[in-house]
Enzyme design. Structure first.
Site, PDB file in Angstrom:
ATOM      1  CG  ASN A 272      -6.682 -19.476   9.423  1.00 41.41           C
ATOM      2  OD1 ASN A 272      -7.402 -18.877   8.621  1.00 41.41           O
ATOM      3  ND2 ASN A 272      -5.375 -19.422   9.356  1.00 41.41           N
ATOM      4  CG  ASP A 298      -9.323  -8.336   2.671  1.00 37.14           C
ATOM      5  OD1 ASP A 298      -9.329  -9.134   3.624  1.00 37.14           O
ATOM      6  OD2 ASP A 298      -8.490  -8.384   1.755  1.00 37.14           O
ATOM      7  CG  ASP A 300      -5.866  -6.190   4.998  1.00 34.58           C
ATOM      8  OD1 ASP A 300      -6.889  -6.502   4.362  1.00 34.58           O
ATOM      9  OD2 ASP A 300      -4.721  -6.542   4.660  1.00 34.58           O
ATOM     10  CG  ASP A 411     -10.184 -12.966  -5.823  1.00 37.71           C
ATOM     11  OD1 ASP A 411      -9.438 -13.787  -6.394  1.00 37.71           O
ATOM     12  OD2 ASP A 411      -9.738 -11.917  -5.295  1.00 37.71           O
ATOM     13  CG  HIS A 435      -6.315  -3.929   0.442  1.00 34.20           C
ATOM     14  ND1 HIS A 435      -5.073  -4.506   0.268  1.00 34.20           N
ATOM     15  CD2 HIS A 435      -7.088  -4.885   1.025  1.00 34.20           C
ATOM     16  CE1 HIS A 435      -5.101  -5.745   0.735  1.00 34.20           C
ATOM     17  NE2 HIS A 435      -6.307  -6.002   1.202  1.00 34.20           N
TER      18      HIS A 435
END
Length: 676
Positions: A272, A298, A300, A411, A435
């Site tokens: 991770n 992404d 999700d 980002d 999202h």
């Protein structure tokens, strides 16, 4: 060439220059009934925005023949008339508009960033009716362009200039059916490639999804992609970087989805390393496999797959390499636009909207594109969120991969770095994902506070044009005070740790990428505000009427009183000992929306619900801890102010090294899983 010409679809001129589709008209799937207003809506090309009842009461009286425009019982799109993703019927005597988020053509964006100056709208219909083309300007004023009668199986062609769209504006078309009805077979916006040249090569894309224990979301997006093979025509590889313990490979149906993607799917298991580590891996692999673009997605989200084709067409036509991103809609309220474009406020180094008129919770089911003037002004951005963002590998080779920040600000920092190197970012209308909105999260408290504080300061050190970062240090101190008077001691511990780590320099960022989160989470046991329980009944019953003002929520102090209020409140919390009973029973219970700092500051003990509604924590005031943390905050901020110039130079000079392919490869190798 004339503005519009009508021609039969079988009579295209032989030997004509090749054309490329820029944007196809698309329609929602059967599972997207709640998104219809984003694709098509009923009514004419003009209208009056629906108002709430209280606004209507204050509005000037309208003539009776205009009152129907406010009625909620007006014309609607019949969902059962949608035949496919590209075709639908319009019933006899009815009219529909494609002047919508997904189907209007964002002319001003193509005008500003690409070399395209003329577009062709090709509409194939069956039956009798009228095709009307309209456009808007940056103020949202609607202008009729051309109308054409259609009858039978017909392709109607309009050649349209992009010259007048310097500051904003869209093109779109409406269809009105005759007595027998009308069917839209398909429609698309195309551009002519250069005369005598081969058709412009389509760029190759590596589509990368970073995931962490969300295999169901991840597999759902893989299914969506598999169901839309035309959107994947130029996708060289679909890469899932799996950093979780719940593996996508183990999700039911993975083998079938993988097979349906025709060998394009590859899964990389790694430790991770956060969003920045996952997306950096996607950038790295895109460069290594020779792709022209890395499309970061992404896990999700729910993706509109047509976005891939649109972003690629736009990027391929940009005058120079350009980062192209998609917008974000609310996953739980799918007609609501959550993010249309973002900039970084240079004085505060916080995300901001590009102009004041923007409504970041705009609901297209209430007011459509044509009725919302601010949507017609082109929005130029500093960066695009990595929920969906396509980065040319030419840019990656030039400026490097993500900063090793784990999460938060990666980002935004990349967009600022690209801009400094001469590369623009465009958030392209008509390309989007759904999202979970930020309203359903509170990532400023808890373990994420460390990354917010550290990474905002790092971004400020590198990019702030103001001495000592403008307002950033002052706001950082203010945030510490707010968290402390709110009894959020675990959150404040993370923020203080972030300040300490700033002085360790950029050289240690790769080394702590996989270890910092476990370190922070290990501290939870020390703080009551970090202990989450599922039900309010898991805590002692609150003291009846013993909270401030009998438990009635209090409002924000007036601006003129804020300083004196703050001094008085902090002084009380520093010296006044909490009542003994507040240690064994809370004074009250606060819903998350009521747990603002200026309310929490009046409690000695209170149970607070978290943003997700999944649990609650017991906040208890600790004057000794408050004093020590407040003193440490003051000491660290004073040191940071003294050493600002030296630190800023140190971080700026390190960017090229710590974002290089070589530095990231060492990190990937050190955190590989099962030989990946």
């Amino acid at each position: 060439m004339s503005v519009a010409e009508k021609m039969d679809s079988t009579t295209a001129a032989p030997g004509s220059a090749q054309r490329r589709t820029l944007q196809r008209v698309i329609l929602p799937t059967d599972a997207q009934v709640d998104t219809v207003p984003l694709y098509v809506d009923a009514g004419s090309a003009s209208g009056i925005r629906l108002r709430e009842d209280d606004e209507l009461a204050r509005a000037p009286k309208l003539p009776e023949d205009k009152l129907h425009l406010f009625s909620s019982g007006g014309p609607t799109v019949h969902f059962d008339d949608i035949h496919s993703r590209r075709s639908m019927s319009i019933r006899a005597g009815e009219q529909v508009s494609y002047g919508t988020y997904f189907n209007a053509f964002p002319a001003s964006y193509w005008r500003r960033w690409t070399d395209v100056r003329t577009v062709r709208l090709e509409i194939t219909t069956s039956g009798a009716g009228t095709v009307t083309v309209s456009k808007s300007n940056a103020r949202g004023s609607i202008q009729h362009v051309e109308s054409s009668l259609v009858n039978g199986e017909t392709t109607t062609v309009f050649d349209l200039t992009l010259v007048p769209f310097g500051d904003g504006g869209w093109y779109w078309f409406d269809l009105a059916a005759g007595h027998e009805g009308l069917t839209l077979v398909e429609a698309q916006w195309t551009a002519q490639e250069a005369e005598g040249a081969e058709q412009r090569a389509h760029g190759k894309v590596t589509l990368e999804i970073t995931t962490m224990n969300k295999p169901d979301y991840c597999l759902n997006n893989a299914r969506i992609l598999a169901a839309n093979p035309d959107a994947l025509e130029n996708v060289q590889e679909i890469l899932i970087v799996d950093q979780g313990t719940k593996k996508v490979r183990d999700e039911e149906g993975f083998a079938e989805v993988s097979a349906s993607l025709g060998g394009k799917l590859r899964v990389i298991d790694q430790g991770n390393l956060g969003g920045s580590g996952g997306f950096a891996r996607g950038m790295y692999e895109a460069v290594e496999n020779g792709s022209d673009y890395a499309l970061l997605l992404d896990d999700d989200v729910v993706v509109e797959p047509e976005s891939i084709l649109r972003m690629l067409a736009f990027a391929d036509h940009c005058k120079k390499p350009t980062i192209v991103g998609g917008h974000m809609f609310d996953l739980h309220n799918r007609s609501v636009l959550h993010t249309f474009g973002e900039v970084v406020d240079p004085h505060r180094i916080v995300p901001a909207t590009p102009h004041a008129d923007m409504d970041m919770r705009h609901d297209f089911s209430v007011a459509n594109l044509r009725q919302t003037s601010w949507l017609h002004r082109r929005v130029d951005v500093d960066y695009n969120g990595w929920w969906m963002c396509m980065i040319p590998t030419a840019v990656i080779k030039d400026i490097g991969l993500s900063l090793p920040l784990f999460i938060k600000w990666d980002d935004a920092e990349y967009g600022l770095r690209a801009r400094a190197a001469g590369y623009a970012t465009v958030s392209l209308p008509g390309a989007a994902v759904w999202h979970v909105s930020w309203l359903d999260k509170d990532d400023m408290v808890g373990w994420q506070s460390y990354f917010h504080e550290r990474n905002r300061l790092i971004t400020t050190l590198i990019y702030s044009p103001y001495p000592k970062g403008g307002r950033v240090l002052r706001e950082s101190v203010q945030a510490d005070v707010k968290h402390l008077v709110s009894m959020q001691y675990f959150t404040e511990h993370g923020r203080l740790e972030a300040l300490r780590d700033i002085f360790k320099g950029p050289e240690q960022l790769h080394g702590v990428l996989a270890t910092k989160l476990p370190e922070i989470n290990a501290l939870r046991a020390q703080y009551a505000d970090a202990q989450l329980k599922e039900n309010v009944d898991d805590f002692p019953a609150p003291m009846l009427g013993r909270g401030p003002m009998g438990g009635t929520p209090m409002g924000l102090p007036l601006k003129k009183d804020l300083v004196s209020w703050g001094v008085k409140t902090v002084s009380r919390q520093l010296v006044k000992t909490p009542s003994p009973e507040s240690a064994v029973r809370p004074q009250g219970v606060l819903a998350h929306r009521d747990s603002r700092w200026f309310r929490l500051a009046h409690y000695d003990s209170v149970v607070v619900t978290n943003a997700e509604g999944t649990g609650m924590s017991w906040y208890r005031r600790d004057p000794k801890l408050l004093r020590s943390m407040l003193a440490e905050s003051a000491r660290l901020h004073l040191r940071l102010a003294r050493e600002w110039g030296e630190l800023a130079e140190r971080y700026r000079n390190s960017v090229a090294e710590i974002t290089s392919m070589e530095a990231w490869k060492k990190t990937f190798d050190a955190h590989s899983v099962d030989g990946e």
